[in-house]
Motif scaffolding. Sequence first.
Motif, PDB file in Angstrom:
ATOM      1  N   LYS A 307       4.823   1.356  10.158  1.00  0.00           N
ATOM      2  CA  LYS A 307       4.369  -0.007  10.441  1.00  0.00           C
ATOM      3  C   LYS A 307       3.110  -0.317   9.654  1.00  0.00           C
ATOM      4  O   LYS A 307       2.926  -1.394   9.114  1.00  0.00           O
ATOM      5  CB  LYS A 307       3.949  -0.131  11.909  1.00  0.00           C
ATOM      6  CG  LYS A 307       4.990  -0.343  12.915  1.00  0.00           C
ATOM      7  CD  LYS A 307       4.279  -0.566  14.255  1.00  0.00           C
ATOM      8  CE  LYS A 307       5.248  -0.588  15.399  1.00  0.00           C
ATOM      9  NZ  LYS A 307       4.605  -0.878  16.686  1.00  0.00           N
ATOM     10  N   TRP A 308       2.207   0.660   9.661  1.00  0.00           N
ATOM     11  CA  TRP A 308       0.901   0.458   9.015  1.00  0.00           C
ATOM     12  C   TRP A 308       1.074   0.406   7.506  1.00  0.00           C
ATOM     13  O   TRP A 308       0.461  -0.421   6.829  1.00  0.00           O
ATOM     14  CB  TRP A 308      -0.069   1.583   9.431  1.00  0.00           C
ATOM     15  CG  TRP A 308      -0.232   1.650  10.914  1.00  0.00           C
ATOM     16  CD1 TRP A 308       0.626   2.224  11.810  1.00  0.00           C
ATOM     17  CD2 TRP A 308      -1.269   1.052  11.694  1.00  0.00           C
ATOM     18  NE1 TRP A 308       0.172   2.032  13.091  1.00  0.00           N
ATOM     19  CE2 TRP A 308      -0.994   1.320  13.054  1.00  0.00           C
ATOM     20  CE3 TRP A 308      -2.417   0.333  11.380  1.00  0.00           C
ATOM     21  CZ2 TRP A 308      -1.819   0.893  14.088  1.00  0.00           C
ATOM     22  CZ3 TRP A 308      -3.246  -0.094  12.408  1.00  0.00           C
ATOM     23  CH2 TRP A 308      -2.943   0.184  13.748  1.00  0.00           C
ATOM     24  N   LEU A 309       1.949   1.307   7.032  1.00  0.00           N
ATOM     25  CA  LEU A 309       2.202   1.358   5.598  1.00  0.00           C
ATOM     26  C   LEU A 309       2.819   0.036   5.119  1.00  0.00           C
ATOM     27  O   LEU A 309       2.373  -0.562   4.133  1.00  0.00           O
ATOM     28  CB  LEU A 309       3.143   2.542   5.307  1.00  0.00           C
ATOM     29  CG  LEU A 309       3.588   2.736   3.870  1.00  0.00           C
ATOM     30  CD1 LEU A 309       2.397   2.907   2.940  1.00  0.00           C
ATOM     31  CD2 LEU A 309       4.511   3.961   3.749  1.00  0.00           C
ATOM     32  N   ILE A 310       3.826  -0.407   5.834  1.00  0.00           N
ATOM     33  CA  ILE A 310       4.531  -1.633   5.406  1.00  0.00           C
ATOM     34  C   ILE A 310       3.594  -2.842   5.492  1.00  0.00           C
ATOM     35  O   ILE A 310       3.562  -3.687   4.595  1.00  0.00           O
ATOM     36  CB  ILE A 310       5.804  -1.853   6.262  1.00  0.00           C
ATOM     37  CG1 ILE A 310       6.776  -0.691   6.049  1.00  0.00           C
ATOM     38  CG2 ILE A 310       6.481  -3.177   5.900  1.00  0.00           C
ATOM     39  CD1 ILE A 310       7.935  -0.648   7.055  1.00  0.00           C
ATOM     40  N   SER A 311       2.803  -2.902   6.552  1.00  0.00           N
ATOM     41  CA  SER A 311       1.881  -4.038   6.691  1.00  0.00           C
ATOM     42  C   SER A 311       0.883  -4.045   5.537  1.00  0.00           C
ATOM     43  O   SER A 311       0.569  -5.107   4.974  1.00  0.00           O
ATOM     44  CB  SER A 311       1.117  -3.966   8.007  1.00  0.00           C
ATOM     45  OG  SER A 311       2.023  -3.914   9.066  1.00  0.00           O
ATOM     46  N   TYR A 312       0.384  -2.877   5.219  1.00  0.00           N
ATOM     47  CA  TYR A 312      -0.546  -2.766   4.091  1.00  0.00           C
ATOM     48  C   TYR A 312       0.104  -3.319   2.826  1.00  0.00           C
ATOM     49  O   TYR A 312      -0.473  -4.147   2.105  1.00  0.00           O
ATOM     50  CB  TYR A 312      -0.974  -1.300   3.965  1.00  0.00           C
ATOM     51  CG  TYR A 312      -1.425  -0.814   2.607  1.00  0.00           C
ATOM     52  CD1 TYR A 312      -2.282  -1.566   1.799  1.00  0.00           C
ATOM     53  CD2 TYR A 312      -1.022   0.440   2.140  1.00  0.00           C
ATOM     54  CE1 TYR A 312      -2.702  -1.086   0.560  1.00  0.00           C
ATOM     55  CE2 TYR A 312      -1.442   0.926   0.914  1.00  0.00           C
ATOM     56  CZ  TYR A 312      -2.274   0.159   0.116  1.00  0.00           C
ATOM     57  OH  TYR A 312      -2.685   0.621  -1.105  1.00  0.00           O
ATOM     58  N   LEU A 317       0.164  -6.540  -1.490  1.00  0.00           N
ATOM     59  CA  LEU A 317       0.987  -6.972  -2.626  1.00  0.00           C
ATOM     60  C   LEU A 317       1.477  -8.401  -2.446  1.00  0.00           C
ATOM     61  O   LEU A 317       2.279  -8.889  -3.237  1.00  0.00           O
ATOM     62  CB  LEU A 317       2.184  -6.025  -2.801  1.00  0.00           C
ATOM     63  CG  LEU A 317       1.839  -4.545  -2.972  1.00  0.00           C
ATOM     64  CD1 LEU A 317       3.097  -3.724  -3.199  1.00  0.00           C
ATOM     65  CD2 LEU A 317       0.867  -4.332  -4.128  1.00  0.00           C
ATOM     66  N   GLN A 318       1.024  -9.032  -1.386  1.00  0.00           N
ATOM     67  CA  GLN A 318       1.400 -10.416  -1.089  1.00  0.00           C
ATOM     68  C   GLN A 318       2.909 -10.624  -1.133  1.00  0.00           C
ATOM     69  O   GLN A 318       3.431 -11.512  -1.800  1.00  0.00           O
ATOM     70  CB  GLN A 318       0.702 -11.371  -2.051  1.00  0.00           C
ATOM     71  CG  GLN A 318      -0.807 -11.266  -1.920  1.00  0.00           C
ATOM     72  CD  GLN A 318      -1.541 -12.415  -2.581  1.00  0.00           C
ATOM     73  OE1 GLN A 318      -1.086 -12.987  -3.543  1.00  0.00           O
ATOM     74  NE2 GLN A 318      -2.697 -12.743  -2.046  1.00  0.00           N
TER      75      GLN A 318
END
Length: 660
Positions: A307-312, A317-318
Amino acid sequence: MAMKRKLDQNDEPSPAKNAKATTEPKPESAKSKSKSKSKPVATEAAAATEVAASEPAPAKAPAKAAPAPAKPAATFAELGLDPRLVQAVAKQNFEKPTLVQRRAIPLTLDGQDVLCKAKTGSGKTAAYVLPLLSAILKRKSTDSTPFTAGLILVPTRELADQVFKAIEMFSVFCAKDIHIAKLTENVSDAVQRSLLSNVPDIVVATPARAWHSVNSEALSLSKLQHLVLDEADLVLSYGYNEDMENISRSLPKGVQTIMMSATLSAELDALKGILCRNPTLLDLKEDLGPEDEKLTQFYVKCGEDDKWLISYLIFKLQLIKGSCLIFVADIDRAYRLKLFFEQFAIRSCILNSELPINTRIKVVEEFNRGLYDIIIASDEKSEVFNEKVGDKEEAEAAKTKKGPKDEEETAATETDAPQPKKKRKTIKRDEEYGVSRGIDFKNVAAVINFDLPTSSSSYVHRIGRTARAGRAGIALSFVIPKELFGKHKPTSLKSAENDEKVLAKIIRQQAKVDRKVEPYNLSQKQMEAFRYRMNDALRAVTKVAIREARTKELRQELLKSETLKRYFEENPAELSHLRHDGELGRAARQQAHLKHVPEYLLPKEGKSAIAAGSVGFVPFKTDNGRKKGHKKGGKPHGRGGFKVNGKKRDPLKTFRARKK
Ligand SMILES: Nc1ncnc2c1ncn2[C@@H]1O[C@H](COP(=O)(O)OP(=O)(O)OP(=O)(O)O)[C@@H](O)[C@H]1O
């Protein structure tokens, strides 16, 4: 709830009803019962379905479904509203009434009790405010006796503020004839009395504040004619029982009752008979073809740390463009995510029940003005609501999640130091806080359920903050599969154990309204390159940092809202700088290298290779049709900067942020 007030058919019709019968033209709905296949508004392409509730209203009067009007009013003028209101609506650039407005306004003007279920963002506020104002104006044209004729009950202070502003907006051309009061502040009885001393025509309040005023005799409901329950299922549920019971006992006979919500629960069915006489049910479904659907819904099944990785990745990367609203399960988690984002120089701001009401309202206003892009909201209200009204399974999931010990554990990394517990208890939460219900966030491109809610109705209200008033939007929800639950202790959240069950419910419920929730595919391989950065950032956001950030922000906001209130009213830009300046960043260890994305981490094909589908781009338009961040005929200037003293400023990049 055991409310005692019951009305039978011998109740006198409300004055509004009398007035209607004598002077106003009969509403379209009453003229013909045959259904029309015409589509009056192209964008809505709406067809109404009316469903009679299974339970009849008490006292012989069965609940009735509203017949679809043969020729629905195509304009506000045709709805029979006071011309000054039609003028105000035009000033708002409302071209045509929405489905709920076309259907509910004639019924309300006719003095009927209405139970209305219509989707989020469909314009329910105007659907009850306009006829209410119209009826009051009409009565006042012949009878100027001052009394409180309308009471609007809402579940949260935020919503009270919003409804109050909507009434002000719609009564702009009849302001001298309409007095409104909002009762939500924790003010002394003396102040409240003076607020009510000029006998407002309409009072907007939470049930608790309304009852307090009635009980202290500052507010008289003895001549009340119209009672509105916005977000009725919530107002008639947890926490409000006693106040609602008391209020219902103070109402005179024959009060017209309007109940509105996007989700009508079983509770409402039971209660409609107590507050309503012979309610007309409007269950409105915007019947859109797949090509008209403006809300796209996705879910991502992933591990807890993913979750954290994807949100980052999404924000750095907009991959999603435009303003976003991120919902998390609790306050600590919100600060954790904010501090995590700050590690990557991604700016966001927080909404939660600890912040003073003025701050909360300001955050929404500033977000709506496009001053910043990401709000992280802890959706505490709906979680508690779910505990009370959700099914047993959901309630249990929510209860497990709420355990203070679990909260402590899940918000901490292994490197955390022990925490003083005393301070935490002194922080007061506002019982009347809520952001997923009714708040009209404008131009939200995406709602992200970072933590999945624990019920499908909570999901409906959360995702309803995007794709409002005919605009486009996406909803993206993270779902933890059972087999991955508890596998990443530092970020694990108890309620996520039931994510898959909740998702199944959500999918079923959305299918009923012809909406799909589809998987969002990300390239796992391409994401891996960023994982060590994510872990670095997560490690820096310790429990101590979260605690510090939380108290620091609270202190700041209290300071601003009391001592410096006037100064910041005169210098709003300064306030915005202070608030969104990354001051919380000091709480967590800063790692400069994380703030940039080196080229070598990006896939050869570019960032689009990470998000496999076409979900990545959500075109975002401002009110005037231009894309956010683009000057007319000019170049884009990044993240929605704004001008201060002729110079362009980006509230998310201020001198403090640059110093880092
Ligand atoms: N007829 C109209 N034409 C254009 N915009 C409208 C119209 N009616 C309402 N709106 C706008 O639509 C937005 C959503 O309206 P509103 O907040 O009343 O929705 P709602 O149905 O109450 O949503 P929720 O269920 O989330 O409370 C608002 O910004 C409002 O100004």
